[in-house]
Design a protein around this motif. Structure first.
Motif, PDB file in Angstrom:
ATOM      1  N   ASP A   1       0.554  24.634   1.657  1.00  0.00           N
ATOM      2  CA  ASP A   1       0.188  23.413   0.953  1.00  0.00           C
ATOM      3  C   ASP A   1      -1.113  22.969   1.599  1.00  0.00           C
ATOM      4  OD1 ASP A   1       0.031  21.015  -0.295  1.00  0.00           O
ATOM      5  OD2 ASP A   1       1.504  20.031   0.975  1.00  0.00           O
ATOM      6  N   GLY A   2      -2.210  23.170   0.916  1.00  0.00           N
ATOM      7  CA  GLY A   2      -3.487  22.991   1.593  1.00  0.00           C
ATOM      8  C   GLY A   2      -3.596  24.080   2.630  1.00  0.00           C
TER       9      GLY A   2
ATOM     10  N   ASP B   1       0.794   4.841  -2.309  1.00  0.00           N
ATOM     11  CA  ASP B   1       0.639   6.211  -1.825  1.00  0.00           C
ATOM     12  C   ASP B   1       1.692   7.121  -2.431  1.00  0.00           C
ATOM     13  OD1 ASP B   1      -1.379   5.336  -0.445  1.00  0.00           O
ATOM     14  OD2 ASP B   1      -0.584   5.691   1.566  1.00  0.00           O
TER      15      ASP B   1
ATOM     16  N   PRO C   1       1.219  15.796  -7.337  1.00  0.00           N
ATOM     17  CA  PRO C   1       1.866  16.936  -6.697  1.00  0.00           C
ATOM     18  C   PRO C   1       0.898  18.111  -6.677  1.00  0.00           C
ATOM     19  CG  PRO C   1       2.718  16.640  -8.902  1.00  0.00           C
ATOM     20  CD  PRO C   1       1.766  15.512  -8.675  1.00  0.00           C
ATOM     21  N   SER C   2       0.547  18.564  -5.486  1.00  0.00           N
ATOM     22  CA  SER C   2      -0.383  19.686  -5.427  1.00  0.00           C
ATOM     23  C   SER C   2       0.416  20.972  -5.454  1.00  0.00           C
ATOM     24  CB  SER C   2      -1.218  19.615  -4.159  1.00  0.00           C
ATOM     25  OG  SER C   2      -0.392  19.643  -3.039  1.00  0.00           O
ATOM     26  N   GLU C   3      -0.218  21.983  -5.985  1.00  0.00           N
ATOM     27  CA  GLU C   3       0.486  23.250  -6.107  1.00  0.00           C
ATOM     28  C   GLU C   3       0.479  23.982  -4.782  1.00  0.00           C
ATOM     29  OE1 GLU C   3      -1.413  25.378  -9.182  1.00  0.00           O
ATOM     30  OE2 GLU C   3      -0.825  23.925 -10.699  1.00  0.00           O
TER      31      GLU C   3
ATOM     32  N   VAL D   1       0.832  -1.204   0.000  1.00  0.00           N
ATOM     33  CA  VAL D   1       0.000   0.000   0.000  1.00  0.00           C
ATOM     34  C   VAL D   1       0.868   1.255   0.000  1.00  0.00           C
ATOM     35  CG1 VAL D   1      -1.939   1.100   1.100  1.00  0.00           C
ATOM     36  CG2 VAL D   1      -1.598  -1.345   1.364  1.00  0.00           C
ATOM     37  N   GLN D   2       1.966   1.160   0.747  1.00  0.00           N
ATOM     38  CA  GLN D   2       2.856   2.321   0.845  1.00  0.00           C
ATOM     39  C   GLN D   2       3.340   2.775  -0.531  1.00  0.00           C
ATOM     40  OE1 GLN D   2       2.675   0.627   3.738  1.00  0.00           O
ATOM     41  NE2 GLN D   2       2.243   2.494   4.880  1.00  0.00           N
TER      42      GLN D   2
END
Lengths: 206, 173, 183, 416, 409, 120
Positions: free
Chosen positions: D50-51, D18, D24-26, D14-15
């Motif tokens: 980030d978020g 992930d 990749p979020s901006e 699973v790792q």
């Protein structure tokens, strides 16, 4: 009154704070650990209920008691007024001499000492013996004045004071805030600071 | 004639509502902020006038309270906030620093916020007592009721400016 | 009170220390600029010194500084005649452990206002040196982020220098509809 | 089994999934301030998030740079007092005292200040310290949504403002202390009024502590937020409640006792973890200790006809008004004092006191004239704010509120 | 006359009456109440100066002033926004909460022909029996009934959950459409919060549905009856099911209204909120929606946990202590006991009043909580929703099922 | 359809508000005003970026759990009738739902451990 409090018995309690060290400069000063409640002591429901209890107490008392028994401190300002203390630095005023003339001798102390340079004095010669000058113009821009009171301290003849007990009014235009000599004199009164008299040290009275 | 009467009455009613519902944008920068808190505090309670809601969005605010010194660095922010407020809007300069700069006449303090934006009411005092603030609020309320704010005058001026800009093609891009 | 710090400094870095002085209970040591890092590192790391906290950085602009001369009359010091430099950068240090403090001073000239940065030794100097740069134009070599801190980027000049007029404004915005009523 | 896993997940583990499949979020760059409620109107943070997690925050102070130093250089020593009021405007008296002590040090009259004046200075300083902490804790609670505790504290602060106004004539910007003493003596019966108010303040404190201390929401917001290790705290030069919350056992009143603090008994509270909750607890405890100091001062305050509130030194103090009105010598002295200011001998001195936020130092260079040649202020807020950049890294945007609140960034002091 | 009753029984009309005459004024009054109540809690006076000539009425006029101002404020749409969604968002926030009221039984069924008389519940329940004349008389008396519920649908509360979810999209859309980063953060917070609590909100009530076997609010009120120990909040099948469900639902419901301590989407001192860019009445609609939601949640809680419009010991025909329940024609009828007859009109009035009082008290409680507690942080809020409320709700359902099972075995 | 009627009414009601405001309110549009408000600073970058994926994770979890919850409603309503023998509640309904809930709990525990619940 002063000795009546048992707060100094603070350390007599068995569960007093944890003492970390005692100062070498002053043995009566200790360093203590703040008491941090354990996480178990803080819960959602119990703590919320306690907090609600406090606000509920205030709500009930303020809503259902007579006004004087409540916690409410509000003064309904324009109708009720808070009485300003004696030393309150409010609007300036110019004091009068016995004959009603302005006390100021245009010595220029106050404009010199004013950090905001809000005082404008144009001195003029007077034929009064003893006093050589008087202010032909004496203007204070209340929108500049930072109410520090240095001018009052600096005045060597008790001509300017800030003890009117009224505050400066808000204005719609800048120039409206300029207090002219006439306005300042209108607020003034005969000074008790008679030259050589007893009432001179009016600040001395507590 | 009849229509005119209706619009006047409507305007009057609207002004009545505006008067008792001044939501302020507290542009708090300095010492005066402490007294601004005091005005909201139980003793003076600005809520009595219905003006207790601080709105931190200029879109929702009616009253821009310039509380404290405006420096040259701060001035563009003040101007932007003022520009972004929705009509009708009013401005109070709270304390001498916002009004004239007070005793800060130096390289970084502006000589009054009215160098940047138009101001409706100036409050003297450094910082002003809460009483002075309430006085100013009542003064402003009377201005609002009489439609005597800058905002009404400003309409005309800004329309003129806008027309000029339009003519110059500034808005086209 | 902390004379021993000055003594130790003089003993260990005899040539790096230009002069020491005690004024009103404050110990001051003038340090040569190129030896500053060495001296400061030692001051911080030596267990007998242990200056773990940097209190402040500032500079003194000695232009127009008046000092009493031999006759007691106060007059402006002529920098060139005295062979002095214009700026004195002051680092105030304190030891939490030993409760002593010292002020290091570095002379720099107007032409070359550079001082090695102390930010690697004391993190508190990151902003303090920026402030000194902003106000006096002293450049700190090796500072990670030497920008203006109080003033805006567009500002020209260094306002706390004695030759910057107090009320010379450099406005960013002004109302266009006002008659020019600057100040 | 492993085969089944591969079949279902399309991956060994699973790792792995992930890591490989995360988009990749901006990063988003937001301006927080200058005109933001949590920024006290005077700080701008350019946040990179980030978020909602802060990756980097560039703190930009200076929106309230009012040029304290430049103004001081153009003012006489007495005229600087109003400027010091507006440094830390939440506890102006302490600034007054600190500045006055620095000038006194240069004049060499530190030992000659009348004892009553020293007591009055300590009393007003401690009252100021209480107002400072009340405001700080209250405002932080408000920014965390607890409006009611804030108003309770403001109510208590109002009582103290009224008292301070009775002493000095102004609610906030007192300019009360003078070189060599204080400008006016305490009014009659003032101490009794103060003691009565202290009892009421203690009652308010109990209420607010009930509402906040154990409240899980409040605790979760504060505990573990803005943690600062002792080493970092020392390196960043943190002092005052913030430093003590990190475990730095340093209080100017204890380690370099000035004025009459050597004669007083009090505790210096120390935190354990250095998070915001400790800062809150330390501040609350310091209010209690200040109340304790005030009660001792009330007992020990020297009274009597011989006790002066200001030094009787012609170099420093204005002559009594009566003399200024009547005698020519005093008149001349008065004029000299007003026009030229206090003549301070050339030299330099650094004096520090325990301000509301930490070590408040004044570094004054005198050149023998009536105006300071340089008047640097070592403002704790500025030093503390410089540490925030590191503190808030990897926190959420919402955490900026308690971090800023408990640092107690005061614009006037930070930006000078 | 019959036409009047028929019109009165019309769903749209009932809804209009409910919303325009009860909900809107109540929600608007709530803005005033909030300001006054918070003032009372904080030792202040609160707004009290708005006047129309000499008329002041304790500052109630302030909310009228607010409304007037908002309508007269510039209606402004910023430049870069998505205009359609920007305009849609406040409507999406307000309209669903107004619609959702339709399922709430805010009063008993009214039989307009017997207003002055004591209602014969036995006769009512037994239905039209006897000869044609008797049946006609029955029909003339009871057929023109007006149910104080806009529409009765079997899936009642699911309708509520569904429609309220729509309302929550208002915030999200507002945040996204505003083209403003703070608003965007607010919108995302809003949607996350809504999603986290929506689940627990439904599940926390599941136990109650299970015990009662219905989702229809009207039926729930009927089931709870007039005896307070049968009301939802004291439902105690071996475990304090009702109380726990109440606390869980109340928490989740407050979170859904996005008010303190759950006001993180607005979170004024942190992010300025999802409606940063809204001005005037568009912002006012968000504001109003929030307050209507308070009223609505109070109404739902009243219905589910506090016996709806039921007055303790008041049956449709009068006050009765210690009677017996008889099933007539599939309906429960309360008979016997100590009995004090009350005319139908008075009963109706009392029951409407009781509903209003319960709702007001619950609103008051919500305001009290709002002004006492500090605000959560986003992640703590999510943790509370997912890690506390959701498992508790799941557990509660199984406990309820077990209790029901044991009681039937 | 009464619900539809109510929805139309509600929409009309909201529309009325907006229409009134549009008609009555003053209007002054300047270029500066049209820019988004960002605490008085010039905005940097666009808010239309690709933001952190966790926001979507919550949405997915919500979908999963809300749909599971939807399955429970009919069960809860019919619980008293869930038996083979008819009429009364039986162990069958209970065990059936117990298994369902256990699966849900396992799913919850899984996302909990994977730290999928949370804010960032």
């Amino acid at each position: 009154m002063a000795g009546g409090h048992a707060h100094d018995a603070h350390d007599d309690h068995g569960d007093g704070p944890e003492v970390l060290s005692v100062s070498d400069k002053n043995p009566r000063v200790r360093t203590i650990q703040v008491k941090r409640p354990t996480p178990a002591e803080s819960s959602y429901l119990a703590a919320t209920a306690k907090g609600l209890g406090v606000t509920l107490k205030h709500f009930v008392k303020n809503t259902f008691s007579r006004r004087k028994n409540t916690y409410i401190e509000t003064i309904e300002y324009p109708e009720q007024k808070f009485e300003y203390p004696e030393r309150f630095r409010g609007l300036h005023r110019l004091m009068h001499r016995d004959d009603g003339a302005v006390r100021c001798v245009a010595c220029m102390c106050c404009p010199t000492v004013c950090p905001a340079h809000c005082i404008t004095i144009v001195p003029a010669q007077t034929d009064d013996n003893g006093i050589e000058k008087y202010p032909a113009t004496f203007e204070i821009d209340e929108l500049r004045c930072v109410v520090c009171g240095l001018c009052v301290e600096a005045c060597p003849c008790d001509a300017i004071r800030m003890d009117t007990g009224i505050h400066a009014k808000p204005v719609e235009e800048r120039h409206e805030a300029i207090m002219t000599k006439d306005l300042l004199l209108e607020l003034g009164a005969r000074s008790t600071a008679v030259q050589g008299g007893e009432g001179a040290d009016w600040r001395g009275k507590k | 004639m009849g229509l005119e009467l209706v619009t006047t009455q409507l305007e009057k009613a609207a002004n009545w509502g505006r008067k008792f519902s001044l939501f302020s944008y507290p542009f708090v920068t300095a010492c005066c902020g402490m007294e601004f808190m005091s005005v909201a505090a139980p003793k003076y309670d600005i809520a009595r006038f219905g003006a207790e809601f601080p709105r931190f969005s200029p879109r929702q605010a009616d009253l821009l309270m310039i509380v404290g010194t405006i420096t040259e660095k701060q001035a563009p922010a003040l101007k932007r906030v003022y520009d972004q407020m929705a009509e009708p809007k009013w401005v109070i300069a709270f304390g001498v620093c916002a009004s004239t700069g007070g005793f800060y006449q130096n390289y970084h303090a502006t000589p009054g916020a009215d160098q940047i934006i138009p101001v409706d009411v100036y409050i003297p005092g450094c910082p002003p007592r809460p009483e002075q603030v309430l006085d100013a609020l009542m003064l402003l309320m009377s201005r609002v009721q009489d439609a005597r704010g800058h905002s009404q005058l400003r309409h005309k001026r800004e329309k003129l400016v806008l027309e000029q800009q339009r003519a110059a093609g500034a808005l086209e891009e | 009170m902390s004379q021993k710090v000055l003594d130790a400094l003089a003993k260990k870095f005899g040539d790096a220390v230009e002069r020491t002085e005690t004024q009103h209970g404050d110990e001051v040591a003038w340090i040569k600029r190129d030896k500053l890092v060495e001296v400061a590192t030692w001051l911080r790391n030596d267990p007998a010194m242990a200056f773990d906290q940097g209190m402040f950085v500032t500079a003194i602009d000695t232009l127009d500084l008046r000092r009493p001369d031999a006759n007691g009359a106060i007059r402006v010091v002529d920098l060139e005649a005295a062979g002095a430099t214009r700026f004195e950068v002051c680092y105030q240090l304190r030891s939490l452990r030993h409760r002593h403090r010292v002020r290091l001073k570095i002379r720099v000239t107007e032409a070359d206002p550079r001082v090695p940065s102390m930010t690697g030794l004391w993190s508190s100097f990151i902003w303090q040196e920026r402030e000194t740069f902003d106000m006096y134009g002293i450049k700190f070599d090796g500072h990670p982020d030497l920008r203006r801190i109080y003033l805006y980027e567009e500002f020209v000049g260094y306002p706390l220098r004695k030759d910057y007029p107090k009320d010379k404004r450099q406005p960013l915005v002004r109302r266009s509809d006002l008659p020019s009523s600057e100040s | 089994m492993a085969d089944l896993k591969t079949l279902v997940l399309g991956r060994k583990d699973v790792q792995d999934m992930d890591e490989e499949q995360e988009l990749p979020s901006e990063l988003m760059t937001i301006n927080m301030g200058p005109s933001h409620p949590a920024m006290h109107g005077t700080v701008r943070i350019v946040l990179t998030v980030d978020g909602e997690r802060i990756v980097k925050g560039d703190i930009q102070p200076g929106y309230l740079h009012r040029c304290f130093e430049k103004e001081s250089e153009h003012a006489t020593y007495t005229q600087v007092f109003p400027y010091t009021d507006r440094l830390n405007y939440v506890s102006p008296m302490i600034n007054n005292v600190g500045y006055a002590m620095a000038v006194e040090k240069l004049l060499g009259i530190t030992k000659d200040i009348p004892r009553r004046a020293e007591y009055v200075r300590v009393i007003v300083s401690e009252v100021s310290r209480i107002t400072d902490h009340l405001t700080c804790v209250g405002a932080s609670a408000m920014e965390l949504g607890g409006f009611t505790p804030f108003l309770y504290f403001l109510k208590a602060r109002e009582w103290l403002y009224v008292l301070l106004e009775e002493v000095s004539g102004a609610r906030l910007t007192h300019s009360y202390v003078r070189v060599g003493g204080v400008s006016k003596d305490l009014p009659d019966g003032w101490m009794d009024k103060l003691l009565a108010r202290l009892d009421e303040i203690e009652a308010v404190m109990v209420e607010v502590e009930t509402m906040l201390n154990n409240n899980k929401i409040f605790r979760d917001r504060m505990a573990g937020v803005g943690v600062f290790s002792k080493e970092d705290a020392i390196s960043f030069g943190l002092t005052g409640p913030v430093g003590r919350a990190c475990g730095i056992d340093y209080d100017v009143r204890k380690d370099f006792p000035y004025s009459i603090y050597p004669e007083l008994e009090f505790d210096v509270p120390l935190g354990t973890t250095g998070d915001c909750y400790d800062r809150y607890l330390v501040r609350v405890e310091e209010i209690k200790q200040s109340i304790r100091i005030l009660r001792q001062c009330a007992r020990q305050l020297p009274t009597g006809p011989g006790e002066r509130h200001i030094i009787d030194d012609p170099r420093v103090a204005l002559p009594p008004k009566r003399d200024a009105y009547n005698t020519i010598e005093s008149m001349i002295r008065h004029f000299k004092h007003i026009v030229d200011g206090i003549k301070v001998p050339a030299g330099e001195a650094y004096t520090f006191v325990e301000g509301g936020n930490g070590e408040l130092g004044f570094f004054i260079v005198a050149d023998g004239t009536g105006r300071p040649f340089k008047c640097y202020v070592r403002s704790p807020s500025f030093v503390h704010l410089s540490s925030v950049e590191k503190t808030m890294h990897n926190h959420l945007i919402a955490d900026i509120v308690p971090i800023f609140g408990m640092i107690n960034m005061i614009g006037g002091e930070c930006d000078k | 006359m019959d036409i009047v009753y028929a019109i009165l029984d019309n769903a749209a009309l009932k809804w209009a009456v409910l919303v325009l005459i009860m909900v809107m004024p109540l929600a608007s009054l709530l803005t005033w109440a909030e300001r006054r109540q918070s003032a009372m809690m904080q030792d202040r006076l609160g707004p009290n100066r708005a006047n129309l000539g000499p008329l002041k009425i304790w500052g109630i006029l302030h909310f009228i002033a607010d409304a007037v101002k908002m309508i007269a404020k510039e209606d402004f749409i910023p430049g870069s926004v998505h205009r359609g969604l920007f305009a849609l968002a406040p409507i999406l926030a307000l309209a669903p909460v107004l619609v959702a009221f339709a399922i709430i039984p805010f009063g008993p069924t009214v039989y307009p022909h017997v207003m002055g008389d004591v209602l014969n519940t036995y006769q009512l329940a037994s239905g039209p029996v006897g000869d044609a004349a008797q049946q006609a008389a029955w029909a003339a008396t009871y057929d023109d009934s007006i149910r104080a519920q806009v529409f009765q649908i079997e899936f009642g509360l699911i309708f509520y959950f569904a429609i309220l979810t729509l309302a929550n999209y208002g915030g999200t859309i507002a945040g996204w459409a505003s083209y403003n980063k703070w608003a965007l953060l607010g919108g995302l917070r809003s949607s996350s919060q809504m999603m986290s609590y929506e689940v627990s909100m439904g599940l926390s009530l599941m136990g109650m549905f299970l015990i009662w076997g219905t989702l229809e609010p009207g039926a729930m009120v009927q089931l709870q009856g007039s005896e307070p120990w049968k009301w939802g909040v004291v439902l105690w099948p071996f475990v304090p099911l009702g109380l726990v469900a109440f606390i869980l639902f109340f928490t989740a419901a407050i979170a859904e209204t996005k008010r303190a301590p759950f006001d993180i989407p607005e979170g004024e001192p942190e992010i300025i909120g999802y409606f940063v860019e809204y001005s005037g009445i568009r912002w006012g609609m968000f504001f109003l929606a929030e307050f209507i939601e308070i009223v609505f949640i109070s109404a739902v809680i009243t219905t589910v946990f506090f016996g709806g419009y039921q007055v303790p010991f008041l049956d449709p025909d009068g006050f009765r202590f210690l009677g017996d329940w008889v099933t007539v024609n599939g309906q429960q009828v309360h008979l016997g006991g100590y009995y004090l007859p009350v005319p139908h009109g008075a009963v109706v009035a009392l029951q409407f009043g009781a509903f209003a009082i319960k709702v007001v008290l619950l609103c008051w409680l919500q305001l009290l909580i709002r002004w006492t507690l500090p605000r959560f942080r986003a992640d703590q809020l999510m943790n509370l929703g997912w890690k506390v409320l959701l498992p508790s709700s799941l557990g509660l359902i199984m406990v309820a099922a077990l209790a029901k099972l044991v009681s039937f075995l | 359809m009464p619900a539809g009627l109510a929805i139309v009414c509600a929409l009309g009601f909201c529309g009325l508000f907006v229409a009134l405001a549009v008609l009555i309110g003053p209007k002054v549009v300047t270029p500066e005003k049209l820019k988004p408000f960002e605490c008085g600073s010039e905005p940097i970058g666009t808010p239309r970026g690709r933001y952190s994926v966790k926001f979507y994770q919550v949405a997915i979890l919500f979908l999963v759990f809300d749909i599971e919850a939807a399955f429970m409603y009919p069960w809860a309503l019919l619980y008293r009738h869930l038996s083979f023998s008819g009429g009364h509640v039986s162990l069958f309904g209970f065990v059936e739902m117990l298994i369902f809930v256990l699966i849900l709990v396992v799913a919850l525990a899984y996302v909990w451990r994977k730290k999928a619940i949370g804010w960032d």
